[in-house]
Design a protein around this motif. Structure first.
Motif, PDB file in Angstrom:
ATOM      1  N   GLN A 161      47.683  34.742  29.857  1.00 25.59           N
ATOM      2  CA  GLN A 161      47.033  33.920  30.872  1.00 25.59           C
ATOM      3  C   GLN A 161      47.247  32.428  30.596  1.00 25.59           C
ATOM      4  O   GLN A 161      47.453  31.652  31.513  1.00 25.59           O
ATOM      5  N   ILE A 162      47.225  32.033  29.346  1.00 24.36           N
ATOM      6  CA  ILE A 162      47.471  30.631  29.003  1.00 24.36           C
ATOM      7  C   ILE A 162      48.898  30.251  29.380  1.00 24.36           C
ATOM      8  O   ILE A 162      49.145  29.180  29.940  1.00 24.36           O
ATOM      9  N   ALA A 163      49.847  31.129  29.105  1.00 25.10           N
ATOM     10  CA  ALA A 163      51.237  30.864  29.469  1.00 25.10           C
ATOM     11  C   ALA A 163      51.368  30.727  30.984  1.00 25.10           C
ATOM     12  O   ALA A 163      52.054  29.837  31.487  1.00 25.10           O
ATOM     13  N   PHE A 164      50.686  31.593  31.718  1.00 25.47           N
ATOM     14  CA  PHE A 164      50.712  31.546  33.183  1.00 25.47           C
ATOM     15  C   PHE A 164      50.151  30.217  33.683  1.00 25.47           C
ATOM     16  O   PHE A 164      50.704  29.602  34.597  1.00 25.47           O
ATOM     17  N   LEU A 165      49.060  29.744  33.075  1.00 22.35           N
ATOM     18  CA  LEU A 165      48.433  28.501  33.521  1.00 22.35           C
ATOM     19  C   LEU A 165      49.274  27.273  33.185  1.00 22.35           C
ATOM     20  O   LEU A 165      49.049  26.200  33.747  1.00 22.35           O
ATOM     21  N   TYR A 166      50.262  27.396  32.292  1.00 27.84           N
ATOM     22  CA  TYR A 166      51.210  26.311  32.086  1.00 27.84           C
ATOM     23  C   TYR A 166      52.195  26.236  33.249  1.00 27.84           C
ATOM     24  O   TYR A 166      52.731  25.180  33.557  1.00 27.84           O
ATOM     25  N   LEU A 167      52.439  27.364  33.893  1.00 26.53           N
ATOM     26  CA  LEU A 167      53.334  27.390  35.053  1.00 26.53           C
ATOM     27  C   LEU A 167      52.599  27.025  36.335  1.00 26.53           C
ATOM     28  O   LEU A 167      53.106  26.300  37.181  1.00 26.53           O
ATOM     29  N   VAL A 168      51.402  27.589  36.516  1.00 26.94           N
ATOM     30  CA  VAL A 168      50.597  27.390  37.716  1.00 26.94           C
ATOM     31  C   VAL A 168      49.214  26.958  37.253  1.00 26.94           C
ATOM     32  O   VAL A 168      48.453  27.783  36.748  1.00 26.94           O
ATOM     33  N   ASP A 169      48.891  25.677  37.396  1.00 25.24           N
ATOM     34  CA  ASP A 169      47.600  25.204  36.894  1.00 25.24           C
ATOM     35  C   ASP A 169      46.464  25.515  37.874  1.00 25.24           C
ATOM     36  O   ASP A 169      46.701  25.959  38.999  1.00 25.24           O
ATOM     37  N   THR A 170      45.241  25.301  37.439  1.00 28.30           N
ATOM     38  CA  THR A 170      44.079  25.671  38.249  1.00 28.30           C
ATOM     39  C   THR A 170      44.009  24.873  39.544  1.00 28.30           C
ATOM     40  O   THR A 170      43.568  25.395  40.562  1.00 28.30           O
ATOM     41  N   GLU A 171      44.453  23.627  39.530  1.00 29.50           N
ATOM     42  CA  GLU A 171      44.450  22.841  40.770  1.00 29.50           C
ATOM     43  C   GLU A 171      45.348  23.487  41.820  1.00 29.50           C
ATOM     44  O   GLU A 171      44.999  23.557  42.998  1.00 29.50           O
TER      45      GLU A 171
ATOM     46  N   LEU B  47      46.114  26.680  41.945  1.00 33.20           N
ATOM     47  CA  LEU B  47      45.475  27.928  42.363  1.00 33.20           C
ATOM     48  C   LEU B  47      44.390  27.677  43.398  1.00 33.20           C
ATOM     49  O   LEU B  47      44.293  28.399  44.396  1.00 33.20           O
ATOM     50  N   PHE B  48      43.567  26.644  43.189  1.00 30.27           N
ATOM     51  CA  PHE B  48      42.518  26.332  44.156  1.00 30.27           C
ATOM     52  C   PHE B  48      43.118  25.892  45.493  1.00 30.27           C
ATOM     53  O   PHE B  48      42.591  26.214  46.554  1.00 30.27           O
ATOM     54  N   HIS B  49      44.238  25.184  45.452  1.00 27.04           N
ATOM     55  CA  HIS B  49      44.897  24.775  46.693  1.00 27.04           C
ATOM     56  C   HIS B  49      45.420  26.000  47.455  1.00 27.04           C
ATOM     57  O   HIS B  49      45.219  26.117  48.665  1.00 27.04           O
ATOM     58  N   VAL B  50      46.084  26.901  46.746  1.00 23.16           N
ATOM     59  CA  VAL B  50      46.603  28.119  47.382  1.00 23.16           C
ATOM     60  C   VAL B  50      45.450  28.959  47.919  1.00 23.16           C
ATOM     61  O   VAL B  50      45.524  29.510  49.032  1.00 23.16           O
ATOM     62  N   GLN B  51      44.361  29.056  47.164  1.00 20.24           N
ATOM     63  CA  GLN B  51      43.182  29.797  47.622  1.00 20.24           C
ATOM     64  C   GLN B  51      42.656  29.206  48.930  1.00 20.24           C
ATOM     65  O   GLN B  51      42.405  29.938  49.888  1.00 20.24           O
ATOM     66  N   GLY B  52      42.497  27.881  48.979  1.00 25.50           N
ATOM     67  CA  GLY B  52      41.992  27.236  50.190  1.00 25.50           C
ATOM     68  C   GLY B  52      42.894  27.461  51.387  1.00 25.50           C
ATOM     69  O   GLY B  52      42.423  27.756  52.488  1.00 25.50           O
ATOM     70  N   CYS B  53      44.201  27.342  51.181  1.00 25.08           N
ATOM     71  CA  CYS B  53      45.152  27.568  52.268  1.00 25.08           C
ATOM     72  C   CYS B  53      45.139  29.023  52.719  1.00 25.08           C
ATOM     73  O   CYS B  53      45.250  29.319  53.916  1.00 25.08           O
ATOM     74  N   THR B  54      44.999  29.942  51.781  1.00 29.59           N
ATOM     75  CA  THR B  54      44.968  31.367  52.112  1.00 29.59           C
ATOM     76  C   THR B  54      43.726  31.708  52.923  1.00 29.59           C
ATOM     77  O   THR B  54      43.806  32.413  53.944  1.00 29.59           O
TER      78      THR B  54
ATOM     79  N   GLU C   5      36.976  36.265  52.436  1.00 28.55           N
ATOM     80  CA  GLU C   5      36.902  35.375  51.281  1.00 28.55           C
ATOM     81  C   GLU C   5      37.832  35.879  50.187  1.00 28.55           C
ATOM     82  O   GLU C   5      38.173  37.053  50.136  1.00 28.55           O
ATOM     83  N   MET C   6      38.226  34.985  49.321  1.00 23.94           N
ATOM     84  CA  MET C   6      39.057  35.349  48.172  1.00 23.94           C
ATOM     85  C   MET C   6      38.702  34.398  47.031  1.00 23.94           C
ATOM     86  O   MET C   6      38.664  33.193  47.220  1.00 23.94           O
ATOM     87  N   ILE C   7      38.451  34.952  45.866  1.00 22.03           N
ATOM     88  CA  ILE C   7      38.168  34.107  44.712  1.00 22.03           C
ATOM     89  C   ILE C   7      39.464  33.873  43.931  1.00 22.03           C
ATOM     90  O   ILE C   7      40.442  34.620  44.075  1.00 22.03           O
TER      91      ILE C   7
ATOM     92  N   GLN D  36      44.815  35.126  41.074  1.00 18.00           N
ATOM     93  CA  GLN D  36      45.542  35.229  39.799  1.00 18.00           C
ATOM     94  C   GLN D  36      46.024  36.656  39.557  1.00 18.00           C
ATOM     95  O   GLN D  36      47.154  36.870  39.118  1.00 18.00           O
ATOM     96  N   ALA D  37      45.171  37.629  39.843  1.00 20.19           N
ATOM     97  CA  ALA D  37      45.556  39.029  39.642  1.00 20.19           C
ATOM     98  C   ALA D  37      46.725  39.404  40.543  1.00 20.19           C
ATOM     99  O   ALA D  37      47.680  40.059  40.110  1.00 20.19           O
ATOM    100  N   PHE D  38      46.670  38.969  41.809  1.00 21.16           N
ATOM    101  CA  PHE D  38      47.754  39.269  42.741  1.00 21.16           C
ATOM    102  C   PHE D  38      49.062  38.619  42.283  1.00 21.16           C
ATOM    103  O   PHE D  38      50.117  39.265  42.255  1.00 21.16           O
ATOM    104  N   LEU D  39      48.995  37.339  41.899  1.00 17.86           N
ATOM    105  CA  LEU D  39      50.202  36.652  41.433  1.00 17.86           C
ATOM    106  C   LEU D  39      50.757  37.294  40.167  1.00 17.86           C
ATOM    107  O   LEU D  39      51.977  37.376  39.986  1.00 17.86           O
TER     108      LEU D  39
END
Length: 101
Positions: free
Chosen positions: A35-45, A47-54, A69-71, A76-79
């Motif tokens: 998960q840490i490695a993943f967050l180096y590729l896709v940061d939380t900001e 993820l929140f942007h993609v969540q809002g757009c979705t 709704e989607m949390i 993250q699980a889907f990606l």
């Protein structure tokens, strides 16, 4: 040979890769979980942007269902599933299997 140019000397220094290949020492020390490695590729900001757009896109498509709704954890699980599917070379993975038990 026709169409191939012969090398006329040394490559320019800015065109020569001098860094070592592979994982850096920093990464070996800091990245202890996937998960840490993943967050180096896709940061939380991101993820929140993609969540809002979705969620906004779903609201436009599912006009009658305002409770959609989607949390970020679900995103993250889907990606992660999509990423693993790509790593495993699974080009024929059915989309419905991502939501199956």
């Amino acid at each position: 040979m026709v169409g191939e140019e012969e090398s006329t000397g040394r490559h320019q220094s800015q065109n020569v890769l001098t860094e070592a290949e592979g994982t850096t020492t920093y990464a070996k020390r800091q990245i202890l979980e996937a998960q840490i490695a993943f967050l180096y590729l896709v940061d939380t900001e991101m993820l929140f942007h993609v969540q809002g757009c979705t969620v906004a896109g779903a609201s436009r498509v599912f006009v009658d269902d305002s409770s959609w709704e989607m949390i970020v954890g679900e995103l993250q699980a889907f990606l992660a599933l999509v990423y693993v599917g790509g790593v495993k070379g699974g080009r024929n993975i059915e989309l419905s299997s991502f939501w199956s038990d």
